[in-house]
Design an enzyme around this catalytic site. Structure first.
Site: not given
Ligand code: NAP
Length: 472
Positions: A129, A187, A190
């Site tokens: 987080s 969360n 949150e």
């Molecule tokens: P995201 O938008 O959830 O994911 C983007 C990434 O996932 C991209 O690199 C994408 O690749 C890849 N991806 C999606 N489908 C895929 C597949 N089938 N095979 C391989 N790669 C795939 O990005 P994020 O916001 O950085 O979140 C990543 C994780 O952390 C998620 O589970 C999210 O819930 C969690 N998280 C997010 C936050 C936040 O503040 N954003 C905070 C804590 C946790 P491409 O570029 O090829 O599409």
């Protein structure tokens, strides 16, 4: 060429920042992203000039890593994780470690830990987080899996995580899916606090006639108090101050009133219902997002169902920090933490996670979205009494409840009289009032159940199981 210390799969918002964090802390890195153009873009942009190299495919990625390999997967939760595991597994060797840092459902993690440990790879389900900034500067990290697997990543995560006065904001959470379970509940809390601050804003705006700057000043003032000093109050202040560059009006007023959700709030509530843990404030926050999404229906109902004038009511003054409103915000925030901690405690017993409540409060004190000064009090309360059944009965919190309950009651009553929905404030009031009521009316519910379904009942004056023919 020497092999890299750390590998990252998924250059989304989080992944990009986390790999920069690892590199800054001395871990040379390799990155892989499904869409290679994103990898190139990153290596030529924010990753340029750093100890970070790219890989076109997962075989090349694995070959570039030192053993045992430490690979953080930061991609969309769900089937994408299984598909990456399946593709990468043939290239991994015994002792290599995959860390799923996304928001995975904890039961999925439970299954993956078992499957991968059977293949003698380590699998850690690690809640992270802090959003983009936290990922870069130091997030709060919640890793679960086998202790051996955790030991192999400890030096990495202790350096990458946020640091507070009593250590890094990471600890070994427990076995199986415990890390993702704790992140899910984080969360849920949150969700609660965000909705609480939104309700305070709605009251200040609609019943108090206040503008963005004035409300931001209240938030700034609250952020200076021990009870409310927190990241979420801090960013609420910031959001309320921003103006639309086109007309100089408060930007927040231009935002569509529909809140999104990605699953963790829902999973918190579902787990709570399954485990029999009461989380009404968190549930109210989740439901408020669901209600917000039916905008068209709300608009048509607004013209059909009569409303009445919004007369101002006494919510305190700026000078006294809007005292009753602050009481409501403090108690509802305490209730969110109390409900989340109780869910963790019950889940820990049910799933055999052996969660250390003071340590969980400690790692939430920095880096994460729900970081706040209150967490120091929460840590202390569970340190003093590891078997604490509910935060509300810890001495400092019980004093807060006694002190602030009249204020919360006034705010809920004022909102109800004016037809302003206050789901978190009102469910918190019900939660506290139920919790402090020795005799609830469920005796009548039991009577009805016995009447129509012969479900039997217990008596308060003698032992045994009883049935009555109520309709004779
Ligand atoms: P995201 O938008 O959830 O994911 C983007 C990434 O996932 C991209 O690199 C994408 O690749 C890849 N991806 C999606 N489908 C895929 C597949 N089938 N095979 C391989 N790669 C795939 O990005 P994020 O916001 O950085 O979140 C990543 C994780 O952390 C998620 O589970 C999210 O819930 C969690 N998280 C997010 C936050 C936040 O503040 N954003 C905070 C804590 C946790 P491409 O570029 O090829 O599409």
């Amino acid at each position: 060429m020497s092999k890299a210390h750390f590998g990252l799969i998924g250059l989304g918002v989080m992944g990009e920042n986390l790999v920069l964090n690892a590199e800054r802390n001395g871990f040379s890195s390799v990155v892989y992203n499904r869409t290679f153009s994103k990898t190139e873009e990153f290596l030529n942009g924010r990753g340029a000039g750093k100890q970070i190299e790219g890989a076109k495919d997962l075989r090349e990625f694995v070959e570039k890593l030192e053993r045992p390999r430490r690979i953080l997967v930061m991609i969309k939760a769900g089937s994408a994780i299984d598909s990456v595991i399946e593709t990468i597994s043939p290239y991994l060797e015994s002792g290599d470690l995959l860390i799923d840092g996304g928001n995975s459902e904890f039961r999925d993690t439970e299954r993956r830990v078992l499957e991968l440990e059977k293949k003698s790879f380590g699998f850690i389900g690690m809640g992270i987080s802090g959003g983009a900034k936290g990922a870069m500067e130091g997030p709060s990290m919640m890793p679960g899996g086998t202790k051996n697997s955790y030991d192999a990543i400890e030096s990495l995560v202790c350096k990458m995580s946020a640091q507070v006065e009593d250590g890094p904001c990471v600890t070994y959470i427990g076995p199986g899916g415990s890390g993702h379970f704790v992140k899910t509940v984080h969360n849920g809390i949150e969700y609660g606090i965000e909705q609480i601050l939104a309700e305070a804003y709605d009251l200040m705006k609609r019943a108090g006639g206040m503008k963005g700057e004035q409300m931001a000043d209240v938030m700034a003032r609250w952020n200076e108090t021990e009870e409310l000093s927190s990241y979420l109050v801090e960013i609420t202040e910031a959001c309320l101050r921003v103006k639309d560059p086109v007309d100089g009006e408060d930007l927040v007023e231009k935002i569509m009133d529909k809140a999104g959700q990605k699953g963790t709030g829902l999973w918190t509530v579902v787990s709570a219902l399954e485990l029999g843990a009461p989380v009404p404030t968190i549930y109210a926050a989740l439901n408020a997002r669901v209600m917000s999404s039916i905008k068209d229906q709300r608009l048509s109902a607004q013209s059909l169902i009569k409303s009445w004038d919004l007369k101002p009511f006494e919510m305190g003054t700026f000078e006294d920090g809007m005292a009753p409103l602050m009481d409501a915000v403090v108690l509802a925030s305490i209730a969110s933490y109390a409900q989340g901690m109780e869910l963790l405690r019950i889940g820990s017993m049910q799933y055999g996670y052996n969660l250390q409540m003071p340590s969980i409060a400690q790692i939430w004190k920095g880096g994460c979205i729900i970081r706040s000064q209150l967490l120091g009090r929460i840590q202390h309360a569970f340190h003093n009494n590891p078997q604490l059944p509910n935060l509300l009965v810890a001495p400092w919190f019980a004093d807060q409840v006694s002190l602030r309950l009249p204020g919360l009651t006034r705010i809920v009553a004022g909102g109800v009289e004016r037809g302003i929905p206050l789901p978190c404030f009102s469910s918190t009031l019900d939660y506290i009032n139920s919790y402090r009521t020795g005799r609830l009316p469920q005796n009548l519910v039991q009577a009805m159940r016995d009447c129509f379904g012969s479900h039997t009942y217990q008596r308060v004056d003698k032992e045994g199981i009883f049935h009555t023919e109520w309709l004779d």
